[in-house]
Design a protein around this motif. Structure first.
Motif, mmCIF file in Angstrom:
data_model
loop_
_atom_site.group_PDB
_atom_site.id
_atom_site.type_symbol
_atom_site.label_atom_id
_atom_site.label_comp_id
_atom_site.label_asym_id
_atom_site.label_seq_id
_atom_site.Cartn_x
_atom_site.Cartn_y
_atom_site.Cartn_z
ATOM 1 N N CYS A 276 0.827 -1.218 0.000
ATOM 2 C CA CYS A 276 0.000 0.000 0.000
ATOM 3 C C CYS A 276 0.862 1.270 0.000
ATOM 4 O O CYS A 276 0.331 2.383 -0.078
ATOM 5 N N THR A 277 2.171 1.126 0.087
ATOM 6 C CA THR A 277 3.061 2.292 0.054
ATOM 7 C C THR A 277 2.977 2.967 -1.315
ATOM 8 O O THR A 277 3.023 2.286 -2.346
ATOM 9 N N GLY A 278 2.826 4.294 -1.303
ATOM 10 C CA GLY A 278 2.746 5.055 -2.556
ATOM 11 C C GLY A 278 1.379 4.975 -3.218
ATOM 12 O O GLY A 278 1.201 5.473 -4.333
ATOM 13 N N GLU A 279 0.389 4.390 -2.534
ATOM 14 C CA GLU A 279 -0.954 4.221 -3.124
ATOM 15 C C GLU A 279 -1.921 5.300 -2.623
ATOM 16 O O GLU A 279 -1.789 5.784 -1.495
ATOM 17 N N THR A 280 -2.896 5.608 -3.465
ATOM 18 C CA THR A 280 -4.034 6.445 -3.078
ATOM 19 C C THR A 280 -5.264 5.562 -3.199
ATOM 20 O O THR A 280 -5.559 5.060 -4.287
ATOM 21 N N LEU A 281 -5.956 5.342 -2.073
ATOM 22 C CA LEU A 281 -7.011 4.324 -2.044
ATOM 23 C C LEU A 281 -8.315 4.882 -1.478
ATOM 24 O O LEU A 281 -8.302 5.594 -0.459
ATOM 25 N N ASN A 282 -9.425 4.539 -2.124
ATOM 26 C CA ASN A 282 -10.738 4.818 -1.535
ATOM 27 C C ASN A 282 -10.905 3.955 -0.298
ATOM 28 O O ASN A 282 -10.497 2.783 -0.297
ATOM 29 N N ILE A 283 -11.532 4.502 0.755
ATOM 30 C CA ILE A 283 -12.018 3.622 1.816
ATOM 31 C C ILE A 283 -13.485 3.938 2.103
ATOM 32 O O ILE A 283 -13.900 5.089 2.115
ATOM 33 N N GLY A 284 -14.256 2.879 2.261
ATOM 34 C CA GLY A 284 -15.702 3.011 2.419
ATOM 35 C C GLY A 284 -16.321 1.711 1.961
ATOM 36 O O GLY A 284 -15.697 0.655 2.040
ATOM 37 N N THR A 285 -17.537 1.795 1.454
ATOM 38 C CA THR A 285 -18.184 0.582 0.964
ATOM 39 C C THR A 285 -18.973 0.895 -0.309
ATOM 40 O O THR A 285 -19.486 1.999 -0.469
ATOM 41 N N GLU A 286 -19.018 -0.103 -1.196
ATOM 42 C CA GLU A 286 -19.680 0.087 -2.487
ATOM 43 C C GLU A 286 -21.185 -0.141 -2.376
ATOM 44 O O GLU A 286 -21.958 0.348 -3.176
ATOM 45 N N SER A 287 -21.585 -0.945 -1.367
ATOM 46 C CA SER A 287 -22.997 -1.261 -1.205
ATOM 47 C C SER A 287 -23.285 -1.514 0.276
ATOM 48 O O SER A 287 -22.359 -1.830 1.026
#
Ligand SMILES: NC(=O)c1ccc[n+]([C@@H]2O[C@H](COP(=O)([O-])OP(=O)(O)OC[C@H]3O[C@@H](n4cnc5c(N)ncnc54)[C@H](O)[C@@H]3O)[C@@H](O)[C@H]2O)c1
Length: 329
Positions: A240-251
């Protein structure tokens, strides 16, 4: 034993992340100015845990040179946020959020063996693209970002987060950025849709109805324990280093009217939902594409909405609505 500093650690997401990290053997320093965080019984109880310390100071203005240089992780959650701040104090939202991130990055750069710097961004960074160009929903992280009109105070917050993301990228630090989507749960104050609806339902006079703004607008809400689990995994997993990630839920993606009905059921009120007009600037639909985060972290949010809303209602009933406890607004 890993040592972790959480800036904004006395706030809503901060304390949940801190609890999750302590259970994984971290020593934790919570840095907070209490500009919004509150010293409620949850925080006081947590401060009794061995290996947990509170550093009460202002990240934007006070000297930081005396702070330790032996942290393994720094999680930067401190920010000025919320509809009221954004509408009434856009200059401070932009300027203070920028200053805090710049100073948190500088503190991270002084560490002797920092494994990761984590920065909390927001789903609001997609607001300009959604407004002017349309975009896929659920929305992937690769969606090009568009700066919204600076004449609108609301732009101050998204600009501060886009700028913060760029600071992380250019810092030379091992960083991860996460874009939080619609977190909810205990200790989030009262100026968010779920606690606000819970309060209105709790106080509903007999014969009344629950007023719900933007009844057709749809959101996917993520319980804070799941948000914390994502953050902990992002911190622990080297990929996950250097990553931009959504956090949450799709449904599930739920309309505000359906959310109102769920809140009434959980609060035990037999009353109708009264539809009010859409709130200005509120997008009709918002949901994160979680495929990249799930692939990298191996995790999906697991708290179903009814359970999360019930846990939230129980906490607010006990700590806030009964009038005994303190809560941030
Ligand atoms: N809650 C959400 O749904 C959500 C959504 C998107 C992004 N985020 C981001 O996640 C992070 C945490 O959000 P939260 O909901 O826990 O908010 P919060 O307001 O509960 O927590 C932020 C904390 O930062 C502290 N703080 C503010 N200014 C400070 C300063 N100058 N010095 C030291 N501490 C200071 C506050 O006292 C508070 O405890 C923020 O960066 C926010 O932008 C949250």
């Amino acid at each position: 034993m890993p040592r972790t500093l959480i800036a904004g650690g006395a706030g809503f997401i901060g304390l949940h992340v801190a609890r999750a990290l302590v259970s994984r053997g971290h020593e934790i320093d919570l840095l907070d100015s209490f500009s919004r965080g509150v010293k409620d019984s949850d925080l006081k109880e947590f401060l009794e845990v061995p290996g947990v310390r509170l550093l009460q100071l202002d990240l934007a203005t006070e000297p930081l040179e005396h702070l330790d240089t032996g942290y393994d992780y720094i999680i930067h959650l401190a920010a000025l946020l919320g509809v009221r701040n954004v509408r009434q104090r856009p200059f401070e939202v932009l300027a203070l959020n920028h200053t805090m991130t710049e100073r948190a990055v500088a503190l991270a750069c002084r560490q002797k063996h920092l494994a990761r710097f984590l920065f909390s961004s927001t789903s609001e960074v997609y607001a300009g693209t959604l407004r002017y160009f349309g975009m896929p929903i659920p929305t992937p992280e690769s969606t090009p970002l568009t700066v919204d009109d600076p004449a609108e105070p609301r732009t101050s917050y998204m600009l501060s987060k886009i700028h913060g993301e760029a600071l992380c990228r250019y810092s030379g630090l091992p960083y991860s950025i996460f874009r939080v989507h619609n977190a909810y749960g205990p200790r989030m104050g009262l100026s968010h849709v779920i606690p606000e609806l819970l309060r209105k339902a709790h106080e509903l006079a007999s014969g009344g109805g629950l007023e719900v703004y933007s009844p057709t607008h749809r959101r996917t809400f993520c319980y804070v324990a799941d948000i914390a689990e994502f953050i902990v995994r992002i911190l622990e997993i080297p990929a996950c280093t250097g990553e931009t990630l959504n956090i949450g839920t799709e449904s599930p993606d739920i309309s505000m009217a359906e959310l109102g009905a769920l809140v009434l059921r959980i609060a035990g009120r037999d009353a109708p939902v009264i539809a009010l007009p859409p709130s200005p600037g509120s997008p009709e639909k918002r949901a994160p594409d979680m495929s990249r985060t799930t692939r990298l972290t191996g995790y999906r949010a697991s708290t179903d909405l009814a359970t999360g809303v019930r846990l939230t209602y129980e906490w607010y009933s006990r700590n806030v609505f009964a009038g005994a406890g303190v809560s941030a607004v």
